[in-house]
Write a protein that holds these residues in place. Structure first.
Motif, PDB file in Angstrom:
ATOM      1  N   HIS A 122      15.893  -4.137   9.068  1.00 12.21           N
ATOM      2  CA  HIS A 122      16.263  -3.294   7.928  1.00 12.21           C
ATOM      3  C   HIS A 122      15.396  -3.712   6.745  1.00 12.21           C
ATOM      4  CE1 HIS A 122      18.540  -0.998   5.058  1.00 12.21           C
ATOM      5  NE2 HIS A 122      18.846  -2.093   4.369  1.00 12.21           N
ATOM      6  N   HIS A 123      14.545  -2.806   6.283  1.00  9.83           N
ATOM      7  CA  HIS A 123      13.625  -3.092   5.189  1.00  9.83           C
ATOM      8  C   HIS A 123      14.197  -2.547   3.890  1.00  9.83           C
ATOM      9  CE1 HIS A 123      10.596  -4.217   8.179  1.00  9.83           C
ATOM     10  NE2 HIS A 123      10.893  -3.095   8.832  1.00  9.83           N
ATOM     11  N   HIS A 124      14.201  -3.384   2.874  1.00  8.37           N
ATOM     12  CA  HIS A 124      14.595  -2.932   1.536  1.00  8.37           C
ATOM     13  C   HIS A 124      13.650  -3.578   0.538  1.00  8.37           C
ATOM     14  CE1 HIS A 124      16.899  -6.796   1.205  1.00  8.37           C
ATOM     15  NE2 HIS A 124      17.055  -6.571   2.501  1.00  8.37           N
ATOM     16  N   GLY A 125      12.810  -2.730  -0.033  1.00  5.18           N
ATOM     17  CA  GLY A 125      11.783  -3.245  -0.923  1.00  5.18           C
ATOM     18  C   GLY A 125      10.779  -4.066  -0.128  1.00  5.18           C
ATOM     19  N   LYS A 126      10.523  -5.272  -0.615  1.00  9.27           N
ATOM     20  CA  LYS A 126       9.591  -6.170   0.069  1.00  9.27           C
ATOM     21  C   LYS A 126      10.338  -7.234   0.869  1.00  9.27           C
ATOM     22  CE  LYS A 126       5.607  -7.031  -1.170  1.00  9.27           C
ATOM     23  NZ  LYS A 126       4.359  -7.624  -1.686  1.00  9.27           N
TER      24      LYS A 126
END
Length: 729
Positions: A122-126
């Motif tokens: 799960h990617h959120h921002g960097k």
């Protein structure tokens, strides 16, 4: 400053994450469905990439610190921040795939042969969160178990030892236990003379029926195999010759007596070879102070089932002389001390350690009025002789060989001249220490421990103001400035294995002398005490127990629980315990909200508010501690702790009001404190700094603000700072 680092660092934790990369923010290992026999906490160890470490499992201060650094590496501040900080962990998809494979393989090793593992991100921002989902499926179990042993001699040995088998029908299939059974058999045979046997001779055959989760397992032990030769039975070896030689090319002499060499050797001529005997031989020679190193060569005799053993020993230089100066500071009084120590590591050519220490100390004492001298002088001479074996009659050789034992005889004379008094102490002891190899138990027996305290002179000023004053009823103080004879008999036991540590001790004094005095109908003095050579002797019993249990949260965080309890009771020839046998509370290893010896007993409070080392002692002690330990960065560790405890007297003493133990008042008289600690872990020792704050103070039960300082904190009143070497427990 800590808050500032956290604030600024939290704003830039991805500062040094490349543009096309992400920071690994979290890793979770979960099962799809409920599996009570799948330990996800242990399986996390198979994940190849973990996020940045956290302080107290919550704060990524090492990453914050690194992020505060600038890009100019020529500046020392940037280099320092990077050195003590931790660079960001960049998410690596390849490592995530490899971790999935490792988790799958481990599940299959644990019997889940159809297991699968998938991971999602799960990617959120960097930042990236990774979750590994485990699909164990149904485990496989051993249905039938067979042992196919091609060597009939070995088959007979294994059948006789069948009670120790680690595999059984109905157990869950587990590769680790299969390998453990191979190791057990190999070690068993190595101790039965099978010098050339190794575990590669043992294999497994597993058969499964279609649609079933049952396995028919066969353990096969093959014959001895050599290239270009037919398979044969495994050779059973015996020892032929055992010889000793010097391992020092410059000195061909052996500086140890022959019977000492034989006692340390656990291999016997004419007897089967044993791997345990070889290991114990190394261990026993390694314990000798006179031995520098040991090299043991085992050589098969060509064409036979015999072995020759050559034990090569290099010894240390027998004698050393050392000088150690010291600086001292006792409550602001400066002084100096020095010691000269002579050691002989091989006194009687049996690795006996003789140590003779001569010590002298001087201290200039300030602030004393009414005394003719203002200096403190101390001289002591201590001699110790240690034997690396039991020195006792009627002990069989096999018993002496089974134990790692030390016998010690010591003699010490200490001369102290203070402005208030002169004290002489003569001590003699005979004790044993031992443990069994491969065990975690240790024992100590103080067979004889004699202490003679002699007061040849007491200043008239000190006697008038403290001992003979009509207003002074301090029986404890008077008792400890009289001539006294202590004859101690004690036994101690300790156990340490991984997260659990136990230490116990029990001792008693004066019983034999008291019995002898009664049998001889000896007369008592005016204080109703028997005397030996016109000296009163102490009579008491004392017992202590110390328990420590630690729980690892992860590689950087640990929770430790500790309990210490001690009780001592004077009886017969004593109404008061000797001062050195009494308990005190507070300090770096006790309730850390109080300075050393400043807590208790009970709700006792010194009238003028000062610490009274005599009155603030007791006959019973309780310490309860919880400490959270975490790795910070570099060589720094941190701790947060909560302590509780106190001391009490078992008898009522007028000079210690409120100090006697009462079951009814016990809960309200428990002191409590909390605090933070910093540790410099230098590997070979730890420097510890603890700051404790009082939380509950039993000495002020009528004043709510003083009784509950946790609700009404005042730093100048409630803090105590401690510096120590080593962990508190």
């Amino acid at each position: 400053m800590l808050c500032a680092v956290m604030f600024w660092g939290s704003c830039s934790t991805t500062r040094y994450v490349p543009e096309d990369e992400t920071l690994l923010n979290s890793v979770k290992v979960k099962t799809i469905g409920e599996y009570h026999d799948v330990n996800t906490a242990i399986l996390r160890n198979y994940v190849r990439q973990m996020p940045n470490s956290k302080w107290f499992s919550a704060i990524r201060l090492p990453l914050y610190t690194y992020s505060l650094s600038g890009s100019d590496s020529t500046k020392w501040i940037n280099r320092t921040l990077r050195a003590i900080g931790e660079p960001p962990v960049i998410y690596d998809s390849l490592k995530a795939q490899l971790s999935s494979g490792d988790l799958k393989q481990q599940l299959r090793n644990e019997g889940f042969l159809n297991a699968d593992v998938v991971f999602e991100t799960h990617h959120h921002g960097k930042k990236t969160d990774v979750t590994y989902w485990l699909l164990p499926g149904q485990p496989y179990f051993i249905h039938k178990l067979n042992y196919a042993i091609d060597d009939p001699n070995i088959a007979s040995l294994l059948e006789a030892d069948s009670a120790h088998r680690q595999l059984y029908e109905g157990m869950r299939f587990n590769v680790n236990q299969l390998d453990a059974e191979r190791k057990r058999i190999t070690e068993l045979l190595a101790d039965k003379g099978y010098y050339r046997f190794h575990k590669e001779f043992i294999t497994y055959q597993a058969d499964t029926a279609s649609g079933s989760h049952l396995i028919d397992l066969t353990l096969r032990l093959g014959l001895f195999h050599q290239t270009n030769r037919p398979d044969t039975l495994h050779s059973h070896y015996k020892m032929r010759h055992i010889t000793f030689a010097s391992g020092d090319p410059a000195d061909n002499r052996l500086h140890l007596r022959h019977h000492v060499l034989k006692e340390c050797t656990h291999l016997n001529e004419g007897q089967p070879y044993t791997a345990t005997g070889l290991k114990n031989t190394y261990n026993h020679f390694g314990r000798l102070q006179a031995v520098k190193y040991t090299n043991i060569l085992i050589t098969p005799v060509e064409g036979t089932d015999l072995l020759d053993c050559d034990i090569q020993i290099q010894t240390n230089k027998p004698s050393t002389l050392s000088f150690q100066p010291e600086g001292t500071n006792t409550a602001g009084d400066l002084g100096a001390a020095a010691s000269l120590t002579y050691q002989n590591r091989n006194l009687f050519r049996g690795s006996e350690l003789l140590s003779v220490e001569l010590r002298g100390a001087y201290e200039a004492i300030r602030g004393l009025e009414g005394y003719g001298n203002q200096d403190f002088n101390e001289y002591s001479l201590e001699t110790r002789l240690q034997f690396p074996r039991f020195i006792a009659p009627f002990l069989r050789l096999d018993l002496r060989q089974r134990l790692n034992a030390t016998s010690e005889v010591s003699l010490m004379y200490d001369l102290q001249d203070r402005p208030e008094f002169h004290r002489r102490v003569l001590s003699a002891a005979w004790r044993y220490r031992w443990n069994l190899p491969e065990r975690h138990d240790r024992y100590q027996l103080d067979l004889l421990d004699l202490n003679y305290v002699f007061m040849p002179w007491i200043s008239p000023t000190f006697r008038r103001e403290y001992l003979d004053s009509e207003t002074s009823r301090n029986a404890i103080l008077r008792y400890n400035y009289e001539d006294l004879f202590i004859t101690k008999l004690g036994f101690g036991y300790s156990y340490a294995n991984g997260p659990l540590a136990v230490k116990t001790n029990i001792e008693t004094s004066g019983n034999i002398l008291s019995l002898g005095a009664k049998m001889l109908s000896a007369e008592k003095d005016h204080q109703d005490h028997y005397r030996v050579f016109n000296i009163a002797f102490a009579q008491y019993v004392k017992a202590d127990i110390d328990l420590t249990r630690s729980y690892a949260i992860d590689q950087s965080n640990q929770l430790v629980f500790h309990m210490g309890f001690g009780i001592a009771y004077p009886y017969g020839n004593s109404n008061v315990l000797p001062f050195e046998k009494r308990y005190f509370s507070g300090g770096a290893n006790s309730v850390r909200g109080w300075s050393v010896r400043s807590l208790g007993p009970g709700k006792y409070k010194e009238r003028d508010g000062r610490i009274n080392f005599i009155n603030q002692t007791g006959d019973m002690k309780l310490d309860l501690n919880v400490e959270y330990r975490t790795h910070l960065f570099w060589k720094l560790d941190g701790a947060a702790f909560v302590d509780a405890g106190n001391i009490w007297t078992l008898r009522a003493y007028d000079i210690q009001p409120g100090g006697q133990f009462s079951l009814k008042d016990f809960p309200s008289q428990l002191a409590a404190s909390y605090g933070l600690g910093l540790r410099f872990n230098l590997g070979y020792f730890i420097l510890r700094f603890d700051l404790g704050m009082k939380a509950v103070n039993p000495a002020y039960e009528d004043d709510e603000e003083e009784h509950y300082p946790i609700l009404h904190p005042r730093f100048s009143r409630d803090y105590a700072f401690h510096f120590a070497v080593g962990l508190p427990f």
